[in-house]
Design a protein around this motif. Structure first.
Motif, PDB file in Angstrom:
ATOM      1  N   GLY A 192       0.822  -1.206   0.000  1.00 38.49           N
ATOM      2  CA  GLY A 192       0.000   0.000   0.000  1.00 38.49           C
ATOM      3  C   GLY A 192       0.855   1.254   0.000  1.00 38.49           C
ATOM      4  O   GLY A 192       0.435   2.312  -0.467  1.00 38.49           O
ATOM      5  N   LEU A 193       2.064   1.132   0.530  1.00 32.48           N
ATOM      6  CA  LEU A 193       2.973   2.279   0.584  1.00 32.48           C
ATOM      7  C   LEU A 193       4.013   2.230  -0.526  1.00 32.48           C
ATOM      8  O   LEU A 193       5.016   2.923  -0.483  1.00 32.48           O
ATOM      9  CB  LEU A 193       3.664   2.328   1.952  1.00 32.48           C
ATOM     10  N   GLY A 194       3.783   1.324  -1.495  1.00 29.97           N
ATOM     11  CA  GLY A 194       4.639   1.294  -2.665  1.00 29.97           C
ATOM     12  C   GLY A 194       5.872   0.402  -2.568  1.00 29.97           C
ATOM     13  O   GLY A 194       6.676   0.353  -3.490  1.00 29.97           O
ATOM     14  N   MET A 195       6.019  -0.299  -1.455  1.00 34.42           N
ATOM     15  CA  MET A 195       7.173  -1.202  -1.340  1.00 34.42           C
ATOM     16  C   MET A 195       6.833  -2.525  -2.006  1.00 34.42           C
ATOM     17  O   MET A 195       5.800  -3.125  -1.715  1.00 34.42           O
ATOM     18  CB  MET A 195       7.518  -1.421   0.137  1.00 34.42           C
ATOM     19  N   LYS A 196       7.714  -2.980  -2.903  1.00 38.93           N
ATOM     20  CA  LYS A 196       7.420  -4.209  -3.644  1.00 38.93           C
ATOM     21  C   LYS A 196       7.871  -5.433  -2.834  1.00 38.93           C
ATOM     22  O   LYS A 196       8.988  -5.925  -2.966  1.00 38.93           O
ATOM     23  CB  LYS A 196       8.091  -4.165  -5.007  1.00 38.93           C
ATOM     24  N   VAL A 197       6.933  -5.873  -2.003  1.00 37.90           N
ATOM     25  CA  VAL A 197       7.208  -7.008  -1.119  1.00 37.90           C
ATOM     26  C   VAL A 197       6.379  -8.199  -1.575  1.00 37.90           C
ATOM     27  O   VAL A 197       5.211  -8.043  -1.938  1.00 37.90           O
ATOM     28  CB  VAL A 197       6.850  -6.659   0.348  1.00 37.90           C
ATOM     29  N   GLY A 198       6.986  -9.355  -1.580  1.00 33.67           N
ATOM     30  CA  GLY A 198       6.263 -10.594  -1.883  1.00 33.67           C
ATOM     31  C   GLY A 198       6.483 -11.591  -0.769  1.00 33.67           C
ATOM     32  O   GLY A 198       7.287 -11.366   0.150  1.00 33.67           O
ATOM     33  N   LEU A 199       5.731 -12.684  -0.845  1.00 33.87           N
ATOM     34  CA  LEU A 199       5.838 -13.700   0.216  1.00 33.87           C
ATOM     35  C   LEU A 199       5.889 -15.082  -0.404  1.00 33.87           C
ATOM     36  O   LEU A 199       5.089 -15.406  -1.295  1.00 33.87           O
ATOM     37  CB  LEU A 199       4.622 -13.590   1.155  1.00 33.87           C
ATOM     38  N   LEU A 200       6.823 -15.875   0.053  1.00 36.65           N
ATOM     39  CA  LEU A 200       6.845 -17.286  -0.328  1.00 36.65           C
ATOM     40  C   LEU A 200       6.585 -18.080   0.933  1.00 36.65           C
ATOM     41  O   LEU A 200       7.310 -17.947   1.929  1.00 36.65           O
ATOM     42  CB  LEU A 200       8.197 -17.655  -0.938  1.00 36.65           C
ATOM     43  N   ARG A 201       5.514 -18.886   0.898  1.00 28.46           N
ATOM     44  CA  ARG A 201       5.122 -19.627   2.092  1.00 28.46           C
ATOM     45  C   ARG A 201       5.325 -21.130   1.866  1.00 28.46           C
ATOM     46  O   ARG A 201       4.563 -21.758   1.138  1.00 28.46           O
ATOM     47  CB  ARG A 201       3.656 -19.362   2.420  1.00 28.46           C
ATOM     48  N   PRO A 202       6.357 -21.722   2.452  1.00 25.95           N
ATOM     49  CA  PRO A 202       6.508 -23.170   2.331  1.00 25.95           C
ATOM     50  C   PRO A 202       5.344 -23.878   3.039  1.00 25.95           C
ATOM     51  O   PRO A 202       4.992 -23.514   4.155  1.00 25.95           O
ATOM     52  CB  PRO A 202       7.822 -23.465   3.064  1.00 25.95           C
ATOM     53  N   VAL A 203       4.738 -24.834   2.360  1.00 24.47           N
ATOM     54  CA  VAL A 203       3.695 -25.653   2.982  1.00 24.47           C
ATOM     55  C   VAL A 203       4.327 -26.965   3.458  1.00 24.47           C
ATOM     56  O   VAL A 203       4.037 -27.457   4.536  1.00 24.47           O
ATOM     57  CB  VAL A 203       2.533 -25.911   2.007  1.00 24.47           C
ATOM     58  N   THR A 204       5.215 -27.518   2.644  1.00 23.82           N
ATOM     59  CA  THR A 204       6.048 -28.612   3.147  1.00 23.82           C
ATOM     60  C   THR A 204       7.349 -27.973   3.630  1.00 23.82           C
ATOM     61  O   THR A 204       8.002 -27.257   2.882  1.00 23.82           O
ATOM     62  CB  THR A 204       6.381 -29.634   2.046  1.00 23.82           C
ATOM     63  N   LEU A 205       7.669 -28.232   4.881  1.00 26.81           N
ATOM     64  CA  LEU A 205       8.939 -27.692   5.410  1.00 26.81           C
ATOM     65  C   LEU A 205      10.065 -28.653   5.065  1.00 26.81           C
ATOM     66  O   LEU A 205      11.201 -28.262   4.903  1.00 26.81           O
ATOM     67  CB  LEU A 205       8.822 -27.488   6.918  1.00 26.81           C
ATOM     68  N   TRP A 206       9.729 -29.928   4.974  1.00 26.11           N
ATOM     69  CA  TRP A 206      10.596 -30.898   4.316  1.00 26.11           C
ATOM     70  C   TRP A 206       9.691 -31.793   3.494  1.00 26.11           C
ATOM     71  O   TRP A 206       8.738 -32.309   4.043  1.00 26.11           O
ATOM     72  CB  TRP A 206      11.426 -31.740   5.310  1.00 26.11           C
ATOM     73  N   PRO A 207       9.925 -32.023   2.217  1.00 30.86           N
ATOM     74  CA  PRO A 207      10.970 -31.384   1.425  1.00 30.86           C
ATOM     75  C   PRO A 207      10.746 -29.874   1.299  1.00 30.86           C
ATOM     76  O   PRO A 207       9.614 -29.416   1.214  1.00 30.86           O
ATOM     77  CB  PRO A 207      10.851 -32.081   0.072  1.00 30.86           C
ATOM     78  N   PHE A 208      11.851 -29.148   1.256  1.00 26.87           N
ATOM     79  CA  PHE A 208      11.815 -27.686   1.285  1.00 26.87           C
ATOM     80  C   PHE A 208      11.863 -27.123  -0.135  1.00 26.87           C
ATOM     81  O   PHE A 208      12.483 -27.708  -1.018  1.00 26.87           O
ATOM     82  CB  PHE A 208      13.026 -27.180   2.086  1.00 26.87           C
ATOM     83  N   CYS A 209      11.231 -25.956  -0.308  1.00 32.39           N
ATOM     84  CA  CYS A 209      11.135 -25.349  -1.642  1.00 32.39           C
ATOM     85  C   CYS A 209      12.427 -24.610  -1.999  1.00 32.39           C
ATOM     86  O   CYS A 209      12.411 -23.423  -2.346  1.00 32.39           O
ATOM     87  CB  CYS A 209       9.941 -24.401  -1.699  1.00 32.39           C
ATOM     88  N   ALA A 210      13.543 -25.319  -1.923  1.00 34.02           N
ATOM     89  CA  ALA A 210      14.849 -24.692  -2.170  1.00 34.02           C
ATOM     90  C   ALA A 210      14.969 -24.219  -3.620  1.00 34.02           C
ATOM     91  O   ALA A 210      15.557 -23.170  -3.888  1.00 34.02           O
ATOM     92  CB  ALA A 210      15.967 -25.669  -1.832  1.00 34.02           C
ATOM     93  N   ASP A 211      14.420 -24.985  -4.560  1.00 31.20           N
ATOM     94  CA  ASP A 211      14.546 -24.609  -5.971  1.00 31.20           C
ATOM     95  C   ASP A 211      13.825 -23.295  -6.256  1.00 31.20           C
ATOM     96  O   ASP A 211      14.352 -22.431  -6.965  1.00 31.20           O
ATOM     97  CB  ASP A 211      13.980 -25.711  -6.875  1.00 31.20           C
ATOM     98  N   ALA A 212      12.620 -23.157  -5.693  1.00 27.28           N
ATOM     99  CA  ALA A 212      11.855 -21.926  -5.916  1.00 27.28           C
ATOM    100  C   ALA A 212      12.608 -20.732  -5.349  1.00 27.28           C
ATOM    101  O   ALA A 212      12.681 -19.666  -5.974  1.00 27.28           O
ATOM    102  CB  ALA A 212      10.476 -22.047  -5.272  1.00 27.28           C
TER     103      ALA A 212
END
Lengths: 251, 353, 181
Positions: free
Chosen positions: B271-291
């Motif tokens: 809302g204040l113009g900062m380009k922030v995104g979020l990556l939320r792992p659903v499996t903690l293992w195996p981990f989304c290392a490639d993404a």
């Protein structure tokens, strides 16, 4: 020619790892004979402990499950409740059942779990090389009681039959021994009864078997048998501690 | 779509387990997951299931072994200290290749710690937890709906890989009440149960064990077989969710409740113009290392910010994925405290300036 | 529209139930909702609070740091949460049990003699419902009808017998707030 003696069907034709004079092989045979005679091999599941008899499933030709040290009766609880049609036998030594697994033993007994327990008491830890068991006798030397067990320091040996017979739920508790032929036959009767109880849904059945460990006792096989007679039986009296079936019949 | 109901996370996971066909529950009370045994005690008898309050978590996990080896869908639940007690059993289950679902509604540690919500069992859960060379799939829900959906998946994954599966929620997920639509049973084809113990009737006797003494090298061979399975899980089971990542300059990495707080802050920052995104792992293992690695390769991505309810555990996996290519910042609360929106927003602003 | 509500009081005053009632009603009205109870070692007599969010948007964080409404049933709760309320937010104070005024000047305050009204409704323990009624009146978020329809869906079976008293408490709280406003 008529065969007068045969290896039980349930006992596999395979060399055992047990030491000469060890009671486990006798008890395995008695268990196998009882399973055969009751015709339950195809629905029996044996739960193996951690200890000398950890490989019991290699010697019996029926389904077998491992259990972590002391947890055999927790495994048996889950198994029997999931497969009430099966005959579940928890086969355990003294360290497994009466030290690390005391809580599991008491609570399975107190719930009246509908399986059978064979408790092999040889007053010592065999597999790990002769350390003190909860059932090691007063004064008995072991690797970890080199000067003999001192009951003032570490308490007197645990009497499991006596302890469990104070509970309401168990159906049958008996202590037997395999140090001579006469007692081997009595042991066979007790094991068979524990299985029969389960088939009839009678509830928790517990057979304590006094058994020889010549290797870790530092004795000959003959001396080991006499040692049971002279030292163990006076402290661990043989006999029926509880038999709800009998109590019912008497009433 | 089914009817919306309002349920607590701890209760929704139970009902979903029952939908998944779980009929056996063994557990021991501990806050903040006490609604689970209470729900199961009431509900399982209605579906001819078996609830048993064990004398300890040690017993509970081994009762789980008993029902699992009998071929039944079975679960247990606990919170952090109790899960520590179960680790021996989880190691045995992995070694013997037995399926089971273990729910951990985490609380603050170490030790008896606090009963507040926490994510401090990340290391324990994602590294196997007990002794020996093994892994468990770890699923981390962020809402009541998701914990219900995840339970269906958890039982399937346990059966498919014949391996324990951990559902890792925190105290907020367990205690929170939200609307959800109860999931449908799975329609996946599952492997044949040709290892189950039900009496050797008309077949050879079977043995289920983790002990592998002979021939020499038997355990190494077995562990390499397990490794094959773990590699397969890494190939097939990585799950994560992306929010506003297409133009993100700062990528927040967070799971569970921390991810929801992070999302609020992300929206505020956007809302204040900062380009922030979020990556939320659903499996903690195996981990989304490639993404994460792919994001680290993108020139527009300037930095990563890991947000956790611990002192920086997933942070290590983020570092391994980013491999020094970008800066990684961390914001965490520990000891049963939850991330504070104001603090986290302050951290985002700080990283941006 | 996003309402973030903290309801706080002693354990046993029914603050968790009051929160659940708001969440359930919100769900029935097609809103997104979340409800998080405090879960402490305390049971009856300890402090308890819950955080409820009712929103037209998807709820990201279910945690409430700055409530738009604070409903306090006892004094420690007012002391604990007063400063957290968002500027121009509302504080509803159970004046039967709280002998301290709200110090904030940038919020809208309503004092409700909730225990007294609840006694009149038939049971002093329905003070939570009086406060809910008052909150409805000042926010206008739901109708009295939908909230009363939701009531039997959130109370335990054992407490269904208080339904009539609870409904009356909601109405009386609502009326009180309308007249006070």
């Amino acid at each position: 020619m008529k065969a007068v003696y045969e290896r039980p069907r349930t006992l596999r034709d395979t060399p055992m790892h047990y030491c000469p004079g060890c009671g486990h092989s006798i008890i395995h045979k008695l268990l196998s004979q009882s399973i055969d005679e009751l015709g339950i091999r195809e629905r029996t599941i044996v739960v193996a402990p951690v200890g000398c008899s950890v490989l019991i499933y290699n010697y019996l030709d029926c389904d077998g499950s491992e259990a972590a040290h002391g947890r055999a009766q927790a495994v048996a609880t889950g198994l029997k409740r999931a497969r009430p049609e099966c005959v579940v036998v928890s086969y355990q030594g003294d360290g497994d059942l009466a030290a690390i697994g005391t809580a599991e033993t008491i609570h399975a007994a107190n719930r009246g779990e509908k399986f059978s327990v064979i408790f092999v008491n040889n007053a010592i830890y065999g597999m790990t090389g002769g350390q003190m068991a909860p059932t090691t006798l007063a004064g008995q030397p072991t690797k970890t009681t080199p000067f003999g067990r001192d009951p003032k320091e570490i308490g007197p040996p645990l009497r499991m039959c006596e302890l469990l017979s104070g509970l309401e739920a168990p159906a049958y508790i008996e202590r037997v021994s395999v140090h001579d032929v006469k007692n081997v036959l009595r042991t066979k009767k007790a094991i068979k009864k524990a299985l029969k109880n389960q088939i009839e849904g009678a509830g928790y059945s517990f057979v304590e078997v006094l058994s020889m460990c010549p290797t870790n006792w530092g004795m000959t096989t003959r001396q080991a048998s006499s040692w049971i007679e002279e030292n163990m039986i006076p402290y661990y009296p043989l006999g029926v501690y509880k038999d709800r079936g009998k109590e019912r019949n008497a009433k | 779509m089914g009817e919306k109901v309002l349920m607590r996370g701890n209760e929704a996971l139970c009902e979903s387990a029952i939908i998944a066909g779980c009929r056996f529950y063994f557990g021991y009370p501990i806050t903040p997951q006490n609604e689970v045994p209470a729900y199961m005690a009431r509900r399982l008898p209605e579906v001819n299931g078996c609830f048993l309050q064990a004398e300890s978590e040690l017993s509970a996990i081994n009762m789980v072994w008993g029902a699992s080896v009998a071929g039944k869908r079975v679960m247990t639940s606990s919170s952090s200290p109790g899960i520590s007690l179960m680790q021996e059993g989880i190691s045995y289950l992995a070694g013997a290749e037995l399926p089971a679902v273990i729910v951990n509604i985490m609380r603050g540690g170490p030790g008896l710690g606090s009963i507040g919500p926490s994510q401090s069992d990340y290391f324990q859960a994602t590294r196997g937890g007990g002794h020996g060379d093994y892994r468990t799939i770890v699923l981390a829900p962020q809402s009541v709906q998701e914990i219900a959906d995840i339970m269906i998946d958890a039982f399937d994954l346990a059966d498919i890989y014949r391996n324990p599966v951990v559902v890792l929620g925190d105290g907020v997920i367990g205690q929170m009440t939200e609307p959800l639509v109860l999931p449908k049973p799975s329609t996946r084809t599952l492997p044949r149960n040709d290892w189950v113990l039900d009496g050797a009737s008309g077949r050879d006797a079977r043995v289920v064990m983790s002990l592998r003494l002979s021939p020499p090298g038997a355990l190494e061979t077995h562990n390499l077989h397990l490794k094959e399975k773990f590699c397969e899980m890494e190939r097939n089971e990585v799950r994560y969710e992306e929010y506003e990542l297409s133009d993100a300059q700062l990528v927040i990495v967070a799971f569970g409740t921390a991810a929801r707080v992070a999302r609020t802050c992300m929206q505020k920052a956007r809302g204040l113009g900062m380009k922030v995104g979020l990556l939320r792992p659903v499996t903690l293992w195996p981990f989304c290392a490639d993404a994460l690695g792919a994001l680290a390769e993108q020139r527009r991505v300037k930095a990563f910010l890991t947000v956790e309810m611990n002192l920086g555990q997933m942070l290590e996996d983020v570092r391994l994925a980013v491999l020094g290519r970008k800066d990684i910042f961390f914001y965490g609360r520990t000891g049963g405290s939850v991330p504070d929106e104001d603090e986290l927003f302050g951290k985002i602003t700080e990283v941006f300036s | 529209m996003t309402q973030k509500v903290i309801i706080a009081g002693f354990g046993g005053q029914g603050v968790i139930l009051a929160g659940k009632l708001l969440a359930y009603t919100g769900m029935v009205e097609g809103k997104n909702v979340s409800h998080i109870p405090s879960y402490g070692v305390e049971m009856r007599g300890g402090t308890a609070n819950c955080a409820v969010i009712i929103s037209d948007q998807e709820i990201a964080s279910p945690l409430v740091v700055h409530p738009t409404s604070l409903i306090v049933l006892n004094k420690p709760s007012l002391l604990k949460f007063e400063d957290s309320v968002t500027p121009s937010g509302r504080i509803l104070v159970n004046e039967s049990l709280i002998d301290r005024e709200v110090k904030r000047k940038d919020v809208v305050v309503l004092y409700v003699p909730a225990n007294k009204i609840a006694e009149e409704a038939g049971n002093g323990r329905s003070s939570n419902m009086v406060m809910i009624g008052a909150w409805l009146a000042v926010t206008g978020l739901f109708s009295q009808k939908t909230i009363k329809e939701s009531l039997p869906r959130v109370v335990s079976k054992r407490n269904l017998r208080y339904n009539e008293i609870n409904e009356r408490a909601i109405d009386m709280g609502y009326e009180y707030a309308k007249n006070a406003g």
